[in-house]
Design a protein around this motif. Structure first.
Motif, PDB file in Angstrom:
ATOM      1  N   ALA A 530       0.838  -1.204   0.000  1.00 36.17           N
ATOM      2  CA  ALA A 530       0.000   0.000   0.000  1.00 36.17           C
ATOM      3  C   ALA A 530       0.874   1.256   0.000  1.00 36.17           C
ATOM      4  N   VAL A 531       1.950   1.218   0.782  1.00 38.73           N
ATOM      5  CA  VAL A 531       2.865   2.370   0.825  1.00 38.73           C
ATOM      6  C   VAL A 531       3.440   2.619  -0.571  1.00 38.73           C
ATOM      7  N   GLU A 532       3.877   1.542  -1.201  1.00 39.15           N
ATOM      8  CA  GLU A 532       4.446   1.667  -2.558  1.00 39.15           C
ATOM      9  C   GLU A 532       3.445   2.330  -3.497  1.00 39.15           C
ATOM     10  N   ARG A 533       2.218   1.849  -3.438  1.00 38.13           N
ATOM     11  CA  ARG A 533       1.190   2.375  -4.337  1.00 38.13           C
ATOM     12  C   ARG A 533       0.899   3.835  -4.032  1.00 38.13           C
ATOM     13  N   LEU A 534       0.899   4.161  -2.733  1.00 36.78           N
ATOM     14  CA  LEU A 534       0.596   5.536  -2.337  1.00 36.78           C
ATOM     15  C   LEU A 534       1.686   6.488  -2.837  1.00 36.78           C
ATOM     16  N   MET A 535       2.933   6.013  -2.807  1.00 38.65           N
ATOM     17  CA  MET A 535       4.044   6.891  -3.196  1.00 38.65           C
ATOM     18  C   MET A 535       4.142   7.063  -4.712  1.00 38.65           C
ATOM     19  N   GLU A 536       3.520   6.132  -5.416  1.00 41.83           N
ATOM     20  CA  GLU A 536       3.597   6.120  -6.874  1.00 41.83           C
ATOM     21  C   GLU A 536       3.259   7.500  -7.465  1.00 41.83           C
ATOM     22  N   GLY A 537       4.189   8.050  -8.247  1.00 37.33           N
ATOM     23  CA  GLY A 537       3.906   9.302  -8.949  1.00 37.33           C
ATOM     24  C   GLY A 537       3.898  10.535  -8.049  1.00 37.33           C
ATOM     25  N   ARG A 538       4.305  10.398  -6.786  1.00 40.85           N
ATOM     26  CA  ARG A 538       4.307  11.563  -5.898  1.00 40.85           C
ATOM     27  C   ARG A 538       5.716  11.851  -5.408  1.00 40.85           C
ATOM     28  N   THR A 539       5.959  13.128  -5.134  1.00 43.39           N
ATOM     29  CA  THR A 539       7.202  13.480  -4.458  1.00 43.39           C
ATOM     30  C   THR A 539       7.037  12.994  -3.029  1.00 43.39           C
ATOM     31  N   THR A 540       7.997  12.211  -2.547  1.00 40.86           N
ATOM     32  CA  THR A 540       7.818  11.622  -1.221  1.00 40.86           C
ATOM     33  C   THR A 540       9.032  11.832  -0.340  1.00 40.86           C
ATOM     34  N   ILE A 541       8.756  12.237   0.874  1.00 42.51           N
ATOM     35  CA  ILE A 541       9.814  12.234   1.889  1.00 42.51           C
ATOM     36  C   ILE A 541       9.377  11.217   2.920  1.00 42.51           C
ATOM     37  N   VAL A 542      10.165  10.154   3.055  1.00 40.08           N
ATOM     38  CA  VAL A 542       9.769   9.117   4.009  1.00 40.08           C
ATOM     39  C   VAL A 542      10.814   9.017   5.112  1.00 40.08           C
ATOM     40  N   ILE A 543      10.331   9.046   6.343  1.00 36.66           N
ATOM     41  CA  ILE A 543      11.230   8.817   7.474  1.00 36.66           C
ATOM     42  C   ILE A 543      11.318   7.316   7.613  1.00 36.66           C
ATOM     43  N   ALA A 544      12.476   6.782   7.218  1.00 35.51           N
ATOM     44  CA  ALA A 544      12.583   5.328   7.106  1.00 35.51           C
ATOM     45  C   ALA A 544      13.150   4.738   8.383  1.00 35.51           C
ATOM     46  N   HIS A 545      12.361   3.885   8.999  1.00 36.96           N
ATOM     47  CA  HIS A 545      12.877   3.184  10.173  1.00 36.96           C
ATOM     48  C   HIS A 545      13.433   1.828   9.771  1.00 36.96           C
ATOM     49  N   ARG A 546      13.000   1.353   8.601  1.00 33.47           N
ATOM     50  CA  ARG A 546      13.595   0.113   8.087  1.00 33.47           C
ATOM     51  C   ARG A 546      14.491   0.536   6.928  1.00 33.47           C
ATOM     52  N   LEU A 547      15.715   0.055   6.938  1.00 34.78           N
ATOM     53  CA  LEU A 547      16.611   0.524   5.878  1.00 34.78           C
ATOM     54  C   LEU A 547      16.264  -0.102   4.530  1.00 34.78           C
ATOM     55  N   SER A 548      15.395  -1.122   4.537  1.00 30.97           N
ATOM     56  CA  SER A 548      14.943  -1.658   3.243  1.00 30.97           C
ATOM     57  C   SER A 548      14.136  -0.587   2.512  1.00 30.97           C
ATOM     58  N   THR A 549      13.427   0.236   3.270  1.00 33.51           N
ATOM     59  CA  THR A 549      12.669   1.334   2.660  1.00 33.51           C
ATOM     60  C   THR A 549      13.645   2.344   2.055  1.00 33.51           C
ATOM     61  N   ALA A 550      14.713   2.627   2.813  1.00 31.62           N
ATOM     62  CA  ALA A 550      15.725   3.570   2.311  1.00 31.62           C
ATOM     63  C   ALA A 550      16.363   3.027   1.035  1.00 31.62           C
ATOM     64  N   ALA A 551      16.606   1.732   1.043  1.00 30.53           N
ATOM     65  CA  ALA A 551      17.278   1.140  -0.115  1.00 30.53           C
ATOM     66  C   ALA A 551      16.444   1.300  -1.387  1.00 30.53           C
ATOM     67  N   ARG A 552      15.127   1.339  -1.245  1.00 26.13           N
ATOM     68  CA  ARG A 552      14.249   1.456  -2.417  1.00 26.13           C
ATOM     69  C   ARG A 552      14.070   2.904  -2.865  1.00 26.13           C
ATOM     70  N   ALA A 553      14.483   3.870  -2.017  1.00 20.88           N
ATOM     71  CA  ALA A 553      14.256   5.281  -2.342  1.00 20.88           C
ATOM     72  C   ALA A 553      15.251   5.754  -3.417  1.00 20.88           C
ATOM     73  N   ASP A 554      14.923   6.893  -4.057  1.00 20.18           N
ATOM     74  CA  ASP A 554      15.850   7.422  -5.066  1.00 20.18           C
ATOM     75  C   ASP A 554      17.113   7.941  -4.393  1.00 20.18           C
ATOM     76  N   ARG A 555      16.886   8.653  -3.268  1.00 25.80           N
ATOM     77  CA  ARG A 555      18.043   9.163  -2.535  1.00 25.80           C
ATOM     78  C   ARG A 555      17.799   8.985  -1.040  1.00 25.80           C
ATOM     79  N   VAL A 556      18.896   9.004  -0.310  1.00 20.96           N
ATOM     80  CA  VAL A 556      18.802   8.851   1.137  1.00 20.96           C
ATOM     81  C   VAL A 556      19.502  10.046   1.784  1.00 20.96           C
ATOM     82  N   GLY A 557      18.867  10.625   2.785  1.00 23.30           N
ATOM     83  CA  GLY A 557      19.512  11.698   3.549  1.00 23.30           C
ATOM     84  C   GLY A 557      19.747  11.197   4.960  1.00 23.30           C
ATOM     85  N   VAL A 558      20.967  11.337   5.453  1.00 27.21           N
ATOM     86  CA  VAL A 558      21.244  10.897   6.814  1.00 27.21           C
ATOM     87  C   VAL A 558      21.243  12.119   7.725  1.00 27.21           C
ATOM     88  N   VAL A 559      20.352  12.099   8.719  1.00 26.25           N
ATOM     89  CA  VAL A 559      20.280  13.212   9.666  1.00 26.25           C
ATOM     90  C   VAL A 559      20.942  12.770  10.951  1.00 26.25           C
TER      91      VAL A 559
END
Ligand SMILES: Nc1ncnc2c1ncn2[C@@H]1O[C@H](COP(=O)(O)OP(=O)(O)OP(=O)(O)O)[C@@H](O)[C@H]1O
Length: 596
Positions: A530-559
């Motif tokens: 559902a998350v994947e579908r929701l993000m489809e076609g949208r600019t997304t900033i996701v606070i990733a607690h699982r790094l698998s989510t980060a791995a799928r993102a276009d870019r990763v920012g480390v804070v």
């Protein structure tokens, strides 16, 4: 005991009381006609109360003394008629005053709630929820008693005292002087009673609070208490609290037991004095018997209201203090206001965070410093970093829950401070870790995102996430009450409802705080899909607690510690020798391996 008290710091001085009253008077516009009516009724009722003793005097002096049966009948007839008028007027004034008072409170509750709903996040950071709730409960309650009966009694007591004094002075000022002899004692006793009873009531209130919190703690901790055999200890502690409450109650009883008989005694003393002095004046023929009777009967019109006033004084003060606090709340400005020249955000554009620094309060250290970041249209950026690093804060600035202390956040080139609230909420939606579910059905809860959405649109939003069938399979389908016992939604389902809201809002930018709660593998897969579908076609900033989510993102920012320390694609950051992301990722995969 008056059911109200005011603490020293809440006590209004004359200036503050005047301001509060003027302000309340200004909002009384819609009730003006009723207020005049109430005042008219009040004066009529007071005149009826005062008329009784005068009619008795007429009956005695003109009927009995002069042996005129007609005059006596007239006096008695008028007495009964006045009493009847008083009866109806009294009922009417209670209703009319309550209509005004209750109406005022109803408006006040609505205004306060409306304002609370509009206040922005910084307000809720500053104020404890309990304090805000007490504005709506105890502060409103303190006025409730006042508007129901207190205010009416307060005004009518003052009116009765003043009118009685004036009329008695006009009838016989000598006898009025006699009545005045016990008055200083009554007034002094009343002032002292008012002060002591206020103090006693405050103590009672505190001790009730302590007793209730003990009770609550005992009930919620009953398992631990029993597990460690502490029943007797707890019971003894409770008994001690209860004893202090008993003492406080008894203290207030003593204060009343002292005051009320004093007033009774003063009243009896005044009666004796009036008969003693008045009787002699009658013997000397300088006063009629009727006038003495008039004075004796009028004494209760002086003593009763003084006694009432001393009890009402605390109520009026605490009502005033409550009203002042409510006005202060209504005066709280929205911290993140819409600019007067606000413009609508463009339909699409990049998110630009430029030189952003942020502190939650001026007296707190900044939690973000010098953050520069651009998220291109349609890009998916994952924010990672340790707990407390500032990821959520950055996400909140992008959604303009707060304005940055330094720098700017913009969308499509428009600074968010200059955007209209409507366009902001349309373009940027936030999916929090745990979406709040309101009382109502699943359908209602999705519709929170857009109240005017049709059933089809709600269903389409669920379809878009691929979860409609899942909810429709419930016995009551989308009409399932989310809070009802037995049909509560699971953690995963709550997340899905929360995401469906965002899908219904159909924003350009999605700010998503990934849920940390672990779900069963089946539900986890549904939520991830559902998350994947929701993000489809949208600019997304996701606070990733699982790094698998980060791995799928276009870019990763480390804070880290309020700074954006690394920014790049998953692969780029993994390749960074000694990089933060590389270390985080290694730790995460090692953790996964250990739990597998
Ligand atoms: N409302 C607030 N008022 C004051 N300080 C706050 C507030 N919210 C967060 N903070 C503080 O700001 C810092 C950054 O918090 P933030 O929630 O942005 O971190 P995070 O990286 O999202 O952490 P987590 O992954 O645990 O959610 C923390 O030190 C936190 O204590």
């Amino acid at each position: 005991m008056p059911g109200a008290a005011v603490t020293e710091e809440d006590r209004l001085d004359a200036k503050a009381a005047g301001q509060v009253m003027r302000r309340a008077a200004r909002t009384m516009g819609p009730y003006r006609a009723r207020l005049w009516l109430a005042l008219g009724l009040l004066v009529t009722f007071t005149l009826c109360t005062i008329a009784g003793p005068y009619l008795v005097r007429y009956g005695i002096d003109h009927g009995i003394r002069d042996g005129d049966g007609g005059a006596l009948d007239l006096a008695v007839g008028a007495y009964v008629a006045v009493a009847m008028v008083g009866f109806f007027v009294n009922r009417a004034q209670i209703v009319v005053i309550s209509q005004v008072g209750e109406g005022f409170l109803r408006d006040m509750r609505n205004r306060v709630f409306d304002h609370l709903m509009r206040l922005s996040m910084p307000f809720y950071d500053r104020e404890k929820a309990g304090v805000v709730v007490s504005r709506m409960t105890s502060d409103i309650d303190s006025m409730q008693e006042l508007v129901q009966q207190g205010l009416l009694q307060f005004v009518s007591s003052i009116l009765l005292i003043v009118l009685t004094l004036v009329l008695l002075a006009l009838t016989s000022w000598e006898l009025l002087l006699v009545v005045a002899i016990p008055m200083p004692f009554v007034i002094l006793a009343s002032i002292r009673f008012q002060r002591d009873s206020n103090q006693a009531y405050l103590t009672v209130r505190d001790r009730i609070g302590l007793m209730l919190s003990h009770l609550q703690e005992g009930l919620s901790g009953v398992r631990v208490i029993q597990a460690y055999g502490r029943e007797t200890v707890e019971t003894d502690r409770f008994a001690h609290r209860n004893k202090t409450l008993y003492r406080a109650h008894m203290r207030s009883v003593w204060i009343q037991a002292w005051y009320l008989p004093v007033i009774e005694l003063a009243g009896t003393g005044a009666t004796a004095l009036v008969v003693f002095v008045g009787g002699r004046l009658v013997i000397e023929d300088s006063l009629t018997v009727g006038t003495v009777a008039l004075f004796v009967l009028s004494l209760s019109n002086l003593f009763d209201p003084v006694q009432q006033l001393s009890q009402l004084f605390n109520q009026v003060q605490s009502g005033g203090a409550g009203l002042k606090k409510l006005y202060e709340l209504l005066d709280t400005d929205v911290d993140v206001p819409e600019a007067p020249d606000a413009v609508a955000l463009p339909a699409a554009g990049a998110i630009a965070v430029a030189g952003v620094g942020f502190a939650y309060r001026p007296d707190l250290d900044p939690v973000l410093r010098d953050v520069d970041l651009t998220v291109a249209t349609g890009e998916r950026l994952a924010l990672v970093g340790p707990t407390g690093a500032g990821k959520s804060t950055l996400a909140k600035l992008v959604a303009r829950y707060y304005d940055p202390t330094d720098g700017t956040v913009s969308f499509g080139g428009v600074d968010l401070r200059r955007a209209t609230s409507d366009s902001l909420r349309q373009r940027i939606a936030v999916v929090p870790q745990e979406g709040f579910l309101f009382n109502g059905t699943i359908r209602d809860n999705v519709r929170v995102a857009r109240a005017e959405a049709s059933d089809e649109e709600v269903e389409a939003a669920l379809d878009a996430l691929g979860v409609r069938d899942r909810f429709e399979a419930l016995p009551e389908g989308l009409e399932t009450e989310v809070r009802e016992r037995g049909s509560r939604l699971s953690a995963g389902e709550k997340q899905l409802v929360s995401m469906a809201r965002a899908a219904l809002a159909d924003p350009t930018v999605l700010v998503l705080d990934e849920a940390t709660s672990s779900l069963d593998p089946g539900t986890e897969a549904v939520v991830e899909d559902a998350v994947e579908r929701l993000m489809e076609g949208r600019t997304t900033i996701v606070i990733a607690h699982r790094l698998s989510t980060a791995a799928r993102a276009d870019r990763v920012g480390v804070v880290d510690d309020g700074r954006l320390v690394e920014l790049g694609s998953h692969d780029e950051l993994l390749a960074l020798e000694g990089g933060r992301y590389r270390a985080l990722y290694a730790a995460w995969t090692a953790g996964l391996a250990a739990t597998a």
